[in-house]
Design an enzyme around this catalytic site. Sequence first.
Site, PDB file in Angstrom:
ATOM      1  N   PHE A  40       7.040   4.531  -5.048  1.00 19.26           N
ATOM      2  CA  PHE A  40       7.366   4.226  -3.782  1.00 19.26           C
ATOM      3  C   PHE A  40       7.711   5.628  -3.182  1.00 19.26           C
ATOM      4  CE2 PHE A  40      10.788   3.281  -6.555  1.00 19.26           C
ATOM      5  CZ  PHE A  40      11.964   4.073  -5.900  1.00 19.26           C
ATOM      6  N   TYR A  41       7.489   6.504  -3.732  1.00 22.92           N
ATOM      7  CA  TYR A  41       8.030   7.547  -3.017  1.00 22.92           C
ATOM      8  C   TYR A  41       6.688   8.192  -2.234  1.00 22.92           C
ATOM      9  CZ  TYR A  41      11.953   8.482  -6.403  1.00 22.92           C
ATOM     10  OH  TYR A  41      12.961   8.663  -7.047  1.00 22.92           O
ATOM     11  N   GLY A  42       6.441   7.689  -0.944  1.00 21.44           N
ATOM     12  CA  GLY A  42       5.791   7.839  -0.287  1.00 21.44           C
ATOM     13  C   GLY A  42       4.728   6.336   0.041  1.00 21.44           C
ATOM     14  N   THR A  52       6.441  14.032  -1.334  1.00 18.82           N
ATOM     15  CA  THR A  52       5.622  12.823  -0.779  1.00 18.82           C
ATOM     16  C   THR A  52       6.305  12.220   0.244  1.00 18.82           C
ATOM     17  OG1 THR A  52       6.022  11.548  -2.654  1.00 18.82           O
ATOM     18  CG2 THR A  52       4.001  12.700  -2.554  1.00 18.82           C
ATOM     19  N   LYS A 105       9.432   5.665 -11.621  1.00 20.45           N
ATOM     20  CA  LYS A 105      10.112   4.536 -11.219  1.00 20.45           C
ATOM     21  C   LYS A 105       9.423   3.439 -10.432  1.00 20.45           C
ATOM     22  CE  LYS A 105      13.613   6.874  -9.199  1.00 20.45           C
ATOM     23  NZ  LYS A 105      13.209   8.006  -9.564  1.00 20.45           N
TER      24      LYS A 105
END
Length: 330
Positions: free
Chosen positions: A52-54, A21, A83
Amino acid sequence: MSATILNKKVGSIGFGLMGLTTRPKQISYDDAVKVMKRSLELGANFWNAGEFYGPPDANSLQLLEYYFRKYPEDSKKVVLSVKGCFSLTRGPDNSPEGVRKSVENCLEKLQGRVPISIFEPARIDPQVPIEETIKALAEYVKEGKIGGIGLSECSVATIRGAHAVHPISVVEIEMSLFTPDALENGVATTCAELDIPIVAYSPLGWGFLTGQFKSLSDIDEKDFRRAQPRFQPGAFEENLRIAEEVQKISTSKGVTPAQTAIAWVKAQGQKSNMPQVVPIPGCTTVARVEENLKDVTLSEHELEDLNGLLQRNTVQGDRYGGMMAGLMNG
């Protein structure tokens, strides 16, 4: 050899979802699901995701909700680590309020399709005592909303302080042939002492150890790695030379450099004085996940060759630059 996390058996290699992502050329959810499904079929049932991955409306959480809506039967097979408590622009917020906001957001986005086995603050907040953060997370464990608590990029003192408040389920740290720091700074031995498994992210050295880089032009200009110290002109070429040495050792064994790199990380957890170590390589194609998850074992001679390579060569550049460089909690 499998590992045990939260009293559950997980494969010796896990799967990192970040790239699915966050890449400049975004892949579709349907293509991402194929990669995730194949990883699970091959035994990688420890999945690592990030709030927050994307972007807020299209990150790991939405992808996971999509996956488990399609394959609800897999929700009991996966040990999911998420996370949070972090912004790429503002940094960490591990205050009790920040913890509650982040955990509740993750739970909402997942819509109950898969439980959060482990929740990790993505970085240690220098403004908040770790004990306060862990106390807030321990309430969610007590309520059954998360299964356990993890730490990411943390020092020995942080591990001990956190573990004294509530048992820590995993410590996630960067570990690879390019980054053996945890083996040298006391983190690994402390985890062994406290019986905390290590989740080793970026076991492929941010892609250096895949063999796919020949020059900087092989990396998209919008790729976040282009801003990292190890990918700057001068440092990149020196680091590429080290990667080419790993390639030579791999060729003589008849495996890929990625397989060699992952096998080296796994081998660290098989030493008598080390904790369990589960590498979590990420990728965006089925072919790559099949390559990464092939079971490869290094002989003592091969390990000696790789360790000798590390001793003779110094990787150029820090692991992170900018704001992230100040959040290593070393």
